[in-house]
Design a protein around this motif. Structure first.
Motif, PDB file in Angstrom:
ATOM      1  N   GLU A 183       3.063  26.804  -4.786  1.00 41.99           N
ATOM      2  CA  GLU A 183       3.318  27.132  -3.472  1.00 41.99           C
ATOM      3  C   GLU A 183       1.974  27.021  -2.780  1.00 41.99           C
ATOM      4  N   PHE A 240       7.120  35.840   0.435  1.00 42.61           N
ATOM      5  CA  PHE A 240       6.386  35.808   1.782  1.00 42.61           C
ATOM      6  C   PHE A 240       7.235  36.312   2.874  1.00 42.61           C
ATOM      7  N   GLU A 278       2.602  36.615  17.712  1.00 38.05           N
ATOM      8  CA  GLU A 278       2.783  35.402  17.294  1.00 38.05           C
ATOM      9  C   GLU A 278       2.998  35.390  15.720  1.00 38.05           C
ATOM     10  N   GLU A 279       4.067  34.741  15.225  1.00 37.90           N
ATOM     11  CA  GLU A 279       4.377  35.055  13.783  1.00 37.90           C
ATOM     12  C   GLU A 279       3.929  34.011  13.026  1.00 37.90           C
ATOM     13  N   PHE A 298       2.918  35.294   5.501  1.00 39.65           N
ATOM     14  CA  PHE A 298       1.879  35.861   4.507  1.00 39.65           C
ATOM     15  C   PHE A 298       2.697  36.272   3.268  1.00 39.65           C
ATOM     16  N   THR A 299       2.066  35.996   2.178  1.00 38.58           N
ATOM     17  CA  THR A 299       2.723  36.559   0.839  1.00 38.58           C
ATOM     18  C   THR A 299       2.439  38.140   0.669  1.00 38.58           C
ATOM     19  N   LYS A 355      -6.602  36.238   4.955  1.00 41.59           N
ATOM     20  CA  LYS A 355      -7.966  35.527   4.874  1.00 41.59           C
ATOM     21  C   LYS A 355      -8.099  34.794   6.437  1.00 41.59           C
ATOM     22  N   TYR A 389       7.078  36.840   7.314  1.00 40.30           N
ATOM     23  CA  TYR A 389       6.622  36.541   8.793  1.00 40.30           C
ATOM     24  C   TYR A 389       5.986  37.654   9.441  1.00 40.30           C
ATOM     25  N   ASP A 410      -7.836  31.269  14.590  1.00 38.54           N
ATOM     26  CA  ASP A 410      -7.806  32.272  15.406  1.00 38.54           C
ATOM     27  C   ASP A 410      -7.074  33.557  15.140  1.00 38.54           C
ATOM     28  N   TYR A 438      -1.399  24.608  15.703  1.00 38.14           N
ATOM     29  CA  TYR A 438      -0.208  24.673  15.029  1.00 38.14           C
ATOM     30  C   TYR A 438       0.837  25.356  16.202  1.00 38.14           C
ATOM     31  N   PHE A 485      -0.083  27.016   0.794  1.00 37.31           N
ATOM     32  CA  PHE A 485      -0.172  28.166   2.170  1.00 37.31           C
ATOM     33  C   PHE A 485      -0.322  27.313   3.338  1.00 37.31           C
ATOM     34  N   ASP A 486       0.480  26.256   3.357  1.00 37.81           N
ATOM     35  CA  ASP A 486       0.396  25.421   4.543  1.00 37.81           C
ATOM     36  C   ASP A 486       1.843  24.570   4.600  1.00 37.81           C
ATOM     37  N   PHE A 487       2.699  24.725   5.629  1.00 36.53           N
ATOM     38  CA  PHE A 487       3.826  24.331   5.846  1.00 36.53           C
ATOM     39  C   PHE A 487       3.756  22.618   6.388  1.00 36.53           C
ATOM     40  N   THR A 489      -3.038  36.095  -3.788  1.00 36.18           N
ATOM     41  CA  THR A 489      -1.806  37.236  -3.249  1.00 36.18           C
ATOM     42  C   THR A 489      -0.676  37.017  -4.207  1.00 36.18           C
ATOM     43  N   LEU A 537      -8.023  35.301  11.860  1.00 35.99           N
ATOM     44  CA  LEU A 537      -9.303  35.825  12.258  1.00 35.99           C
ATOM     45  C   LEU A 537      -8.889  37.174  13.065  1.00 35.99           C
ATOM     46  N   ILE A 559      -7.619  32.788  -1.497  1.00 33.04           N
ATOM     47  CA  ILE A 559      -6.609  33.742  -1.079  1.00 33.04           C
ATOM     48  C   ILE A 559      -4.918  33.433  -1.822  1.00 33.04           C
TER      49      ILE A 559
HETATM   50  C1  LIG Z   1       4.160  30.498   2.442  1.00 29.96           C
HETATM   51  C2  LIG Z   1       3.225  30.907   2.933  1.00 29.96           C
HETATM   52  C3  LIG Z   1       2.382  32.008   2.559  1.00 29.96           C
HETATM   53  C4  LIG Z   1       1.042  32.313   2.874  1.00 29.96           C
HETATM   54  N1  LIG Z   1       0.474  33.430   2.588  1.00 29.96           N
HETATM   55  C5  LIG Z   1      -0.812  33.746   2.906  1.00 29.96           C
HETATM   56  C6  LIG Z   1      -1.624  34.925   2.322  1.00 29.96           C
HETATM   57  O1  LIG Z   1      -0.899  35.666   1.653  1.00 29.96           O
HETATM   58  N2  LIG Z   1      -2.675  35.208   2.872  1.00 29.96           N
HETATM   59  C7  LIG Z   1      -3.295  34.332   3.786  1.00 29.96           C
HETATM   60  O2  LIG Z   1      -4.385  34.760   4.130  1.00 29.96           O
HETATM   61  N3  LIG Z   1      -2.597  33.280   4.463  1.00 29.96           N
HETATM   62  C8  LIG Z   1      -1.404  32.939   3.895  1.00 29.96           C
HETATM   63  N4  LIG Z   1      -0.581  31.795   4.437  1.00 29.96           N
HETATM   64  C9  LIG Z   1      -1.595  30.974   5.508  1.00 29.96           C
HETATM   65  C10 LIG Z   1      -1.386  31.805   6.834  1.00 29.96           C
HETATM   66  O3  LIG Z   1       0.000  31.687   7.054  1.00 29.96           O
HETATM   67  C11 LIG Z   1      -2.310  30.875   7.768  1.00 29.96           C
HETATM   68  O4  LIG Z   1      -3.443  30.977   7.551  1.00 29.96           O
HETATM   69  C12 LIG Z   1      -2.208  31.479   9.152  1.00 29.96           C
HETATM   70  O5  LIG Z   1      -0.857  31.435   9.554  1.00 29.96           O
HETATM   71  C13 LIG Z   1      -3.097  30.681  10.000  1.00 29.96           C
HETATM   72  O6  LIG Z   1      -2.919  30.842  11.514  1.00 29.96           O
HETATM   73  P1  LIG Z   1      -4.247  30.803  12.383  1.00 29.96           P
HETATM   74  O7  LIG Z   1      -3.591  30.775  13.762  1.00 29.96           O
HETATM   75  O8  LIG Z   1      -5.047  31.874  11.949  1.00 29.96           O
HETATM   76  O9  LIG Z   1      -4.750  29.530  11.995  1.00 29.96           O
HETATM   77  P2  LIG Z   1      -4.548  28.013  12.603  1.00 29.96           P
HETATM   78  O10 LIG Z   1      -5.719  27.257  13.052  1.00 29.96           O
HETATM   79  O11 LIG Z   1      -3.307  28.086  13.740  1.00 29.96           O
HETATM   80  O12 LIG Z   1      -3.803  27.481  11.283  1.00 29.96           O
HETATM   81  C14 LIG Z   1      -4.461  27.289  10.402  1.00 29.96           C
HETATM   82  C15 LIG Z   1      -3.384  26.506   9.219  1.00 29.96           C
HETATM   83  O13 LIG Z   1      -2.471  27.294   8.876  1.00 29.96           O
HETATM   84  C16 LIG Z   1      -1.309  26.799   9.320  1.00 29.96           C
HETATM   85  N5  LIG Z   1      -0.242  27.741   9.986  1.00 29.96           N
HETATM   86  C17 LIG Z   1      -0.839  28.289  11.278  1.00 29.96           C
HETATM   87  N6  LIG Z   1       0.302  28.948  11.853  1.00 29.96           N
HETATM   88  C18 LIG Z   1       1.284  28.693  10.934  1.00 29.96           C
HETATM   89  C19 LIG Z   1       2.786  29.377  10.986  1.00 29.96           C
HETATM   90  N7  LIG Z   1       3.270  30.118  11.894  1.00 29.96           N
HETATM   91  N8  LIG Z   1       3.662  28.738   9.659  1.00 29.96           N
HETATM   92  C20 LIG Z   1       2.854  28.130   8.678  1.00 29.96           C
HETATM   93  N9  LIG Z   1       1.924  27.703   8.691  1.00 29.96           N
HETATM   94  C21 LIG Z   1       0.911  27.807   9.687  1.00 29.96           C
HETATM   95  C22 LIG Z   1      -1.339  25.548   9.870  1.00 29.96           C
HETATM   96  O14 LIG Z   1      -0.714  24.475   8.976  1.00 29.96           O
HETATM   97  C23 LIG Z   1      -2.643  25.296   9.983  1.00 29.96           C
HETATM   98  O15 LIG Z   1      -3.206  24.120   9.337  1.00 29.96           O
HETATM   99  C24 LIG Z   1       0.420  31.488   3.879  1.00 29.96           C
HETATM  100  C25 LIG Z   1       1.250  30.241   4.471  1.00 29.96           C
HETATM  101  C26 LIG Z   1       2.276  30.147   4.061  1.00 29.96           C
HETATM  102  C27 LIG Z   1       2.922  28.810   4.449  1.00 29.96           C
END
Ligand SMILES: Cc1cc2nc3c(=O)[nH]c(=O)nc-3n(C[C@H](O)[C@H](O)[C@H](O)COP(=O)(O)OP(=O)(O)OC[C@H]3O[C@@H](n4cnc5c(N)ncnc54)[C@H](O)[C@@H]3O)c2cc1C
Length: 431
Positions: free
Chosen positions: A426, A237, A253-254, A257-258, A273, A239, A277, A149, A428-430, A320, A280, A317
């Motif tokens: 909603e 949600f 890194e932003e 999360f809800t 959850k 950032y 990376d 991402y 959790f994936d943009f 939330t 985690l 997850i």
């Molecule tokens: C509107 C919304 C609400 C969310 N609420 C929650 C929540 O309440 N609890 C929760 O555990 N997770 C939530 N998530 C998901 C959370 O944002 C991703 O799990 C996290 O950003 C993953 O980042 P990573 O580097 O760990 O994983 P990566 O391996 O980098 O990404 C895993 C997936 O997460 C997505 N992602 C990564 N970074 C971003 C970002 N900055 N913006 C948008 N999508 C991204 C990508 O599509 C990718 O497929 C939400 C996502 C969105 C879009």
């Protein structure tokens, strides 16, 4: 994607069409007649529309709490941004093809000269470079290949270079420039806000008060505002940008999360959850460390028919937003009609908040809770829904979870005859 037209949609349409409207009759003034004239006109129109769509797409990357509501929430604005960007790309391809086809009937040589003029014709070559930059910048958006991402985000920034080159291509060729300057200014302001100003001006300072493990790879973090905290509604949600240098990944890194705390609660809570990376690493966030919060965004619960009973379907997850709303219900039960909450978890150890949700449900008649375990019952079925919530098709439905689950539930509800206008989702994936 809601089918309702939002006020922001009209604004976008007006902005995209402004340069075409301002070009007026000049657009028609072309040499040739018949098919040649028509192809040349279509070539010009697609070029003008392609560039204005590209500029408006760039302007749509702005992220201002509250502004996203004009567009039905930030996830919908992102979706529109993607669709408009893709349309701009197709229009620009059409522009190139139509102009070369318009020259073809004259001779192949003429057509090639339109496409590949001498190097001195700098605007045409700027156009080619813009197209190349667009392809490189947009390829990952079309998910030609899976990409990390953060790397995707950096590559996506290349589209700013494509924009600049496209303007260098268009401005010397188009006499009516006021609309282009306006759209360019909007695009530039949006990028400058997002990349330079928002990190300083839009983020609020918080301190990590507590990190509570909920399962093996899930925590709930509680954040205390340093000064004034954000004001959110249930289902929105934020950032989160951790400023804890001891993190293994995702420092500064932003990520979105809800909010799982009730609106108005002193501390902001986020259930996180480990899905990659950065998320985690957030499991080991140090209590006392600094984080920044930007938002709130989204309007998951904003659109609803008053007095209509609700059905909430939260997967994994994706529970939330419903935790935040259930906590709100526990504080202000008078704000709610009856809500049936279905928690779709894989197995008992993955139903993270179930004890608290059960407590709220047993204390408040407005909430009933039903937990569905995939490991024992397979995917949720219409029969299961009907058994535990016979009037589900008459309720306002809210669904949150992974994209695959959303797709499955949409199919199930469509088969059950639920009106799509009452379904709000909603993911959790943009991407
Ligand atoms: C509107 C919304 C609400 C969310 N609420 C929650 C929540 O309440 N609890 C929760 O555990 N997770 C939530 N998530 C998901 C959370 O944002 C991703 O799990 C996290 O950003 C993953 O980042 P990573 O580097 O760990 O994983 P990566 O391996 O980098 O990404 C895993 C997936 O997460 C997505 N992602 C990564 N970074 C971003 C970002 N900055 N913006 C948008 N999508 C991204 C990508 O599509 C990718 O497929 C939400 C996502 C969105 C879009």
């Amino acid at each position: 994607m809601p089918r309702k037209i939002e006020p922001g949609d009209i604004l976008l349409a007006v902005l995209v069409l402004t340069p075409l409207a301002m070009a007026g009759p000049r657009l028609w003034e072309l040499p040739g007649d018949g098919a040649i004239w028509l192809l040349s006109l279509a070539g010009r129109v697609t070029g003008v529309l392609g560039l204005s769509a590209l500029l408006v797409t760039a302007a749509m990357c702005v992220r201002l709490p509250g502004l996203d509501r004009w567009f039905g929430g930030l996830p919908r604005l992102w979706l529109l941004h993607r669709r408009l960007g893709f349309s701009a790309f197709l229009l620009i391809l059409g522009h190139v093809l139509l102009l070369s086809f318009a020259a073809l009937p004259l001779s192949l040589e003429q057509a090639l000269r339109v496409l590949f003029p001498p190097l001195a014709h700098a605007p045409i070559w700027a156009g080619w470079l813009a197209l190349a930059a667009l392809i490189v910048a947009l390829a990952p958006t079309f998910q030609v290949s899976a990409i990390h991402y953060q790397r995707w985000k950096r590559q996506h920034l290349l589209s700013a270079a494509a924009l600049l080159l496209a303007l260098l291509h268009a401005l010397p060729l188009i006499p009516e420039r006021a609309a282009w300057w306006l759209l360019s200014l909007l695009a530039l302001a949006a990028i400058a806000w997002r990349k330079l100003l928002a990190p300083v001006l839009a983020r609020r300072e918080y301190r990590v008060a507590q990190v509570t493990p909920l399962a093996a790879d899930v925590v709930e973090i509680s954040l205390a505002p340093k000064h004034q905290g954000i004001v959110h509604s249930a289902g929105q949600f934020v950032y989160l940008t951790p400023q804890d240098p001891s993190l293994d990944a995702g420092y500064a890194e932003e990520h979105p999360f809800t909010v799982s705390s009730a609106p108005g609660a002193g501390e902001l809570k986020l259930g996180i959850k480990a899905l990659g990376d950065a998320s985690l690493a957030l499991q080991t966030l140090t209590p006392g460390s600094r984080v920044q919060v930007e938002g709130p965004y989204g309007q998951f619960f904003a659109r609803r028919a008053a007095q209509r009973k609700q059905l909430w379907l939260g997967g994994g997850i994706g529970i939330t937003p419903f935790v935040g709303a259930a906590r709100h219900l526990a504080e202000r039960p008078d704000h709610f009609t009856h809500v049936a909450l279905f928690y779709l978890a894989n197995r008992p150890a993955r139903a993270y908040y179930h004890e608290e949700l059960e407590r709220i449900a047993s204390a408040h008649e407005q909430l009933s809770l039903c937990i569905h375990y995939f490991s024992c019952c397979g995917p949720l079925s219409e029969a299961f829904l009907r058994e535990h919530c016979p009037d589900f098709a008459e309720r306002e439905l809210y669904i949150c979870g992974p994209p695959a689950m959303l797709e499955y539930l949409h199919g199930l509800l469509a088969t059950a005859g639920v009106d799509r206008a009452f379904i709000h989702t909603e993911a959790f994936d943009f991407l």
